[in-house]
Design a protein around this motif. Structure first.
Motif, PDB file in Angstrom:
ATOM      1  N   LYS A 165     -50.220   6.655 -71.687  1.00 58.84           N
ATOM      2  CA  LYS A 165     -49.833   5.417 -72.440  1.00 58.84           C
ATOM      3  C   LYS A 165     -48.502   5.698 -72.541  1.00 58.84           C
ATOM      4  O   LYS A 165     -48.143   3.992 -72.716  1.00 58.84           O
ATOM      5  CB  LYS A 165     -50.294   5.804 -73.964  1.00 58.84           C
ATOM      6  N   ARG A 166     -47.253   6.532 -72.504  1.00 53.21           N
ATOM      7  CA  ARG A 166     -46.276   6.458 -73.148  1.00 53.21           C
ATOM      8  C   ARG A 166     -44.996   5.706 -71.974  1.00 53.21           C
ATOM      9  O   ARG A 166     -44.116   4.960 -72.867  1.00 53.21           O
ATOM     10  CB  ARG A 166     -45.295   7.911 -73.278  1.00 53.21           C
ATOM     11  N   ILE A 167     -45.329   6.023 -70.447  1.00 52.91           N
ATOM     12  CA  ILE A 167     -44.871   5.957 -69.167  1.00 52.91           C
ATOM     13  C   ILE A 167     -45.676   4.461 -68.885  1.00 52.91           C
ATOM     14  O   ILE A 167     -44.127   3.836 -67.417  1.00 52.91           O
ATOM     15  CB  ILE A 167     -44.871   6.825 -68.717  1.00 52.91           C
ATOM     16  N   ASP A 168     -46.731   4.420 -69.247  1.00 54.45           N
ATOM     17  CA  ASP A 168     -46.604   3.050 -68.139  1.00 54.45           C
ATOM     18  C   ASP A 168     -45.788   1.788 -68.615  1.00 54.45           C
ATOM     19  O   ASP A 168     -46.294   2.020 -69.680  1.00 54.45           O
ATOM     20  CB  ASP A 168     -48.494   3.074 -68.295  1.00 54.45           C
ATOM     21  N   GLU A 169     -45.785   0.699 -66.997  1.00 51.03           N
ATOM     22  CA  GLU A 169     -44.660  -0.036 -67.630  1.00 51.03           C
ATOM     23  C   GLU A 169     -45.909  -1.298 -67.104  1.00 51.03           C
ATOM     24  O   GLU A 169     -45.458  -2.160 -66.802  1.00 51.03           O
ATOM     25  CB  GLU A 169     -43.513  -0.012 -66.312  1.00 51.03           C
ATOM     26  N   GLY A 170     -46.980  -1.596 -67.088  1.00 50.68           N
ATOM     27  CA  GLY A 170     -47.745  -2.065 -66.260  1.00 50.68           C
ATOM     28  C   GLY A 170     -48.801  -2.185 -65.021  1.00 50.68           C
ATOM     29  O   GLY A 170     -49.636  -2.984 -64.616  1.00 50.68           O
TER      30      GLY A 170
END
Length: 977
Positions: free
Chosen positions: A649-654
């Motif tokens: 959830k923290r590192i997802d950039e889409g």
């Protein structure tokens, strides 16, 4: 109640004061109540109450025998009535010796140097030199005393090495030492202070040496005139060398000669020598013994160690936070209000970059708040949680770190005012935002407003620009992750590096803002491409057509670069490879928008491997993209799943995340994470450093997508299973059917997981994967399977709804309860695997040993005599112990060494007659010496059941013989039938 606490503390044994827990137990109240009472009445904790008495007694012992060993000091202090560990005695000894050295040096400098008199007004003023250093009279008092002594020591001060983690304040201390030298009259008021960071030229030793020592005309190509070096400029003053471990050995040898004789030569000089009188202050983040030459170290008699931010008291952390906000207030000439939630987050979050990172995070928050305040009439800034960087916000949820002392400093807002001048930061501080950042925000805001844009439109445009600046700044803060070209050459070869250097020069002519990271990424990529071309493997670039169309400039430059590379390597790069080079140019040109998303990379492994692989990949590619999650051998799948979900959830950039795992038991995480978060994931069921490197290399290119990366990595289809034929026509074979809502791929992975956990199934049961999204009707598919097999259970993400056949969910399987259900359904009988590694000849019962090292030596000796480990295993155990954390709750210790030194898996056990100090104040009386090979993780999981069960542990501690200890362990780890 307050009176009772006072009475208890007054009557306690001064040599062994009561802890808050012990006082709470006596009064039958909460520990937190005792702690709150202590803080409110300024009563120190038990360690601090004991310290004056301990110091006094330890000084007496050490004064009689200055060379006393830590072990004997511990023994003598305990004979006096203390109950302390060797660790505590060692720390006290260090503090006494540091104070003694500082006192001796100050006394010597006062006696030998008539110009120094501690009673003069000048010396009183010198206190200002260290005023900016928070903790100078508290936790850093010993370090400041050493710093003063080093400066005052006749005739020209003591050369000093400052050791400490990145961002701990080494540069600030060096500058304070220089100011102290001037203010005390030790140095002339015009004495120079020359600063040089050895890392700036680490990949070009010749240029580094030229900067330091100067050169004569013709010393090397480009040396058209003679030039003085920094050593000459520092003559009569202080030369500060930061990151001195990056100084090559020949540079250290020349410096040694300078420090020893006061003489040196410029580069290219052969006959004449020059003289310079300098005081050297060097700083390093590395272990001096392994990074600096012995001859060089010998000429630096004063070593000052600085602690990390996490080792500083909460009060000092709060003061540092307050101090940095005051500085920002002065810079922007506005008062600042910091909301208490933001203060709490700043007090609690993990800050690996220490004080330097804390400063930069506070500056980022101020810059964001400053942007939001433009257009309003407010004369102040308000900093709340939304202004903090994301990693700082995470501090607010770290409940486990909260204690009353921290809460004391974060239960109200901070208010600072720009009403007095504050000394600004040292020059060339890589953690500091440029002074122009606020001016840039203000001027850009005015410019956009003149163009007629609304406040919302301005915020949107300027917000993106500021984020871009902040991201560039964040890259600068993490600049230590890049490596030198020398290290890169060792990895990809000199031929590749030379080819990339020439291609890189071509790119620099066309792109002004080209990032250095392009060099490293392109070298790693080209190395892989070179090997593929030589081995005749095809290069496929699915984005080629799109690249040619959308990035014509980058593609045209890439063609020129490819031509140069072809010439250097004597190969022919295909158009697909030219397209990849264009994508790298697009990524690292600095002219693009930084907001374009990339695929996240998560590495998940058992043991402490994942973070290491992620760090290596990040370092080689000059980025900070991959995230490693280390799964402890005793950690439950449920726990690590929750941690993985938070990371994703923290590192997802889409664009989703690719997850690389080391065991089939983790393969089903992807589907669960996607189901819970909605973030696309792909899991690859194998991992090594090369794979992580390849994943990161592909992921940092914004134009690649999740499936392209996963398909490229998972070419071997490690977890594709096969449906075996019927073994007997007389009776239908038994089968387990794995079902999945998203297709057969994940069902195959569930199959592989079950095969990993229950390998004994393979002889009697088939495991058949079925995807719910297959074209065939699901009922017909299962009906067809049941005609040819006796289906005993369904396992998966959805229940097919056949009442006569039990269903077990994937979540239950991961939690372990599902595996137990499956065992009962299948009526499995299994031998205890721990039988293979538990031998009564490796068990010591009721041994009378009082020292940790003796236990380790004895157990390793047992293993070595029986041929389980080699002669290097003992050293690897002590290396591992130096890293800490081998103590477990319940008085258990699990020392262990490197797997490469294990010849055959085994566990040696010692039940001690009485508990001994193992780690700090923590005691152990049951020791498991673990010697397992790399393929023995399941043994550890079974053993963990023993170590974490209080009843089993108590039974082991009450055992009377090695045979009884073995029986207790095997009985309590027998698999359920």
């Amino acid at each position: 109640m307050i009176k009772r606490i006072f009475e208890i503390i007054q009557k306690e044994d001064k040599k062994n004061p009561l802890t808050d827990d012990q006082i709470a137990a006596i009064l039958n109240i909460k520990r937190e109540d005792v702690t709150q009472f202590r803080l409110k009445n300024n009563i120190p904790d038990s360690r601090e109450r004991r310290k004056p008495y301990l110091l006094e007694d330890a000084k007496k012992i050490i004064s009689k025998d200055p060379n006393i060993s830590d072990r004997n000091l511990t023994k003598q202090l305990n004979n006096l009535g203390y109950n302390i560990s060797r660790f505590v005695a060692t720390q006290i000894k260090k503090e006494i010796l540091k104070d003694k050295i500082a006192d001796n040096l100050v006394q010597q400098s006062t006696i030998k140097n008539d110009n120094v008199n501690f009673e003069t007004p000048k010396t009183a003023k010198s206190l200002l030199s260290f005023k900016e250093i928070i903790g100078s009279e508290e936790s850093l008092k010993a370090q400041i005393s050493l710093a003063k002594a080093a400066v005052l020591y006749p005739p020209h001060g003591l050369h000093t090495l400052i050791v400490g983690p990145s961002g701990s304040g080494k540069s600030q201390l060096a500058e304070a030492m220089y100011n102290y030298a001037i203010e005390s009259g030790k140095f002339n008021e015009n004495a120079p202070f020359v600063v040089f960071n050895c890392a700036d030229y680490a990949d070009n030793p010749q240029l580094l040496m030229a900067q330091l020592f100067g050169y004569v005309k013709g010393a090397f190509t480009g040396a058209d005139t003679a030039k003085a070096g920094l050593v000459e400029k520092a003559d009569g003053g202080i030369l500060f060398l930061d990151e001195v471990h990056r100084l090559p050995s020949e540079g250290q040898e020349i410096l040694f000669y300078l420090l020893d004789k006061g003489k040196f030569r410029r580069l290219g000089e052969t006959e004449s020598t020059r003289e310079a009188q300098i005081m050297l202050i060097a700083a390093t983040t590395e272990n001096p013994e392994s990074s600096l030459l012995l001859t060089f170290r010998r000429r630096i008699p004063m070593v000052i160690e600085l602690p990390s931010l996490s080792e500083r008291p909460p009060q000092e952390r709060y003061e540092i936070i307050h101090h940095f906000f005051s500085k920002e207030s002065f810079r922007i000439n506005k008062s600042i209000i910091v909301k208490k939630e933001a203060v709490r987050a700043l007090m609690l979050y993990d800050c690996p970059g220490n004080i330097g990172q804390l400063r930069s995070d506070i500056q980022v928050a101020c810059a964001r708040s400053f942007l939001n305040s433009l257009g309003s009439k407010s004369s102040s800034l308000t900093i709340d949680l939304s202004d903090l960087p994301n990693h700082v916000k995470m501090g607010i949820i770290r409940v486990n770190k909260r204690d009353p002392e921290i809460e004391r400093y974060s239960n109200e807002d901070i208010m600072v005012y720009p009403d007095k001048e504050i000394k600004l930061y040292p020059k060339e501080d890589r953690y500091m935002l440029p002074d122009e950042i606020y001016q840039f925000i203000e001027e850009r805001f005015i410019d956009l407003k003149r163009q007629g844009l609304t406040k919302e439109e301005i915020d949107k445009i300027l917000g993106k620009e500021i984020e871009a600046e902040l991201k560039k700044f964040a890259v600068n803060v993490k600049s230590n992750i890049t490596i030198s070209k020398k290290e890169l050459t060792n990895i990809v070869g000199e031929k590749i590096v030379n080819a990339v250097e020439k291609a890189y020069e071509i790119a620099k002519k066309s792109f002004k803002n080209l990032e250095d990271n392009l060099f490293y990424s392109l070298a790693i990529h080209l190395s892989a491409a070179y090997e593929r071309i030589l081995s005749g493997k095809p290069i496929i670039n699915p984005q080629l057509e799109n690249i040619v169309k959308e990035y014509p400039v980058e593609y045209s430059i890439a063609k020129i670069m490819a031509k140069q590379i072809n010439k250097e390597l004597e190969i022919q790069l295909p158009d697909e490879e030219v397209g990849f080079i264009a994508m790298y140019l697009r990524t690292f040109s600095g002219d693009k928008e930084i907001t374009k998303g990339r695929v996240g990379v998560v590495v998940l492994t058992h043991g402490h491997v994942a973070s290491g692989m992620a760090e290596v990949a990040n370092k080689l590619l000059g980025v900070n993209h991959a995230v490693g999650i280390d799964m402890a051998l005793d950690e439950s799948p449920e726990s690590v799943l929750e941690r993985t979900i938070e990371v994703v959830k923290r590192i997802d950039e889409g664009k989703g995340c690719i997850i690389l795992v080391d065991m089939g038991s983790l393969i089903t995480f992807g589907e669960i994470i996607t189901k819970r978060t909605g973030i696309p994931t792909r899991v690859v069921g194998r991992v090594d450093t090369v794979m992580v490197l390849e994943a990161v290399r592909r992921a940092i290119i914004p134009d690649t997508n999740l499936d392209e990366i996963a398909d490229a990595l998972d070419v071997d289809k490690t977890y594709i299973g096969r449906v075996e034929g019927i073994k007997s026509k007389d009776k239908l074979p038994k089968a387990i059917v794995t079902v999945c809502i998203t297709g057969e791929g994940t069902a195959l992975k569930i199959k592989k997981y079950i095969e990993d956990v229950l390998p004994q199934l393979k002889d009697d049961y088939k495991i058949i994967p079925v995807g719910m999204l297959r074209q065939e009707d699901i009922e017909k598919e299962i009906s067809k399977i049941r005609e040819e097999n006796e289906v005993v259970a369904f396992v998966g993400t959805i229940n097919p709804g056949i009442k006569s056949i039990p269903f077990i969910s994937v979540e239950d399987i991961l939690h372990g309860t599902g595996i137990e259900k499956l065992k009962k359904i299948l009526n499995l009988k299994v031998e205890n695997p721990l039988k293979e590694i538990i031998d009564e000849n490796l068990i010591l019962c009721d041994v009378d040993i009082s020292m940790k090292s003796d236990v380790i030596d004895k157990l390793v000796e047992l293993l070595q005599d029986k041929g389980y480990v080699d002669d290097k295993f003992l050293l690897s155990v002590y290396k591992r112990e130096s890293m800490g954390a081998t103590w477990m709750k319940g008085g258990i210790a699990i020392p262990h060494g490197y797997t490469k030194n294990v010849t055959k898996s085994a566990i040696a056990i010692a039940k001690l007659k009485k508990p001994i100090f193992w780690e700090g104040e923590l005691k152990a009386d049951l020791v498991f010496m673990i010697a397992l090979k790399e393929d023995s993780k399941d043994y550890m999981l079974d053993l963990y059941k023993v170590m974490t069960d209080e009843k089993i542990v108590n039974a082991l501690k009450g055992a009377k013989s090695p045979v009884q200890i073995k029986e207790i362990i095997l009985k309590n780890t027998l698999p359920a039938n």
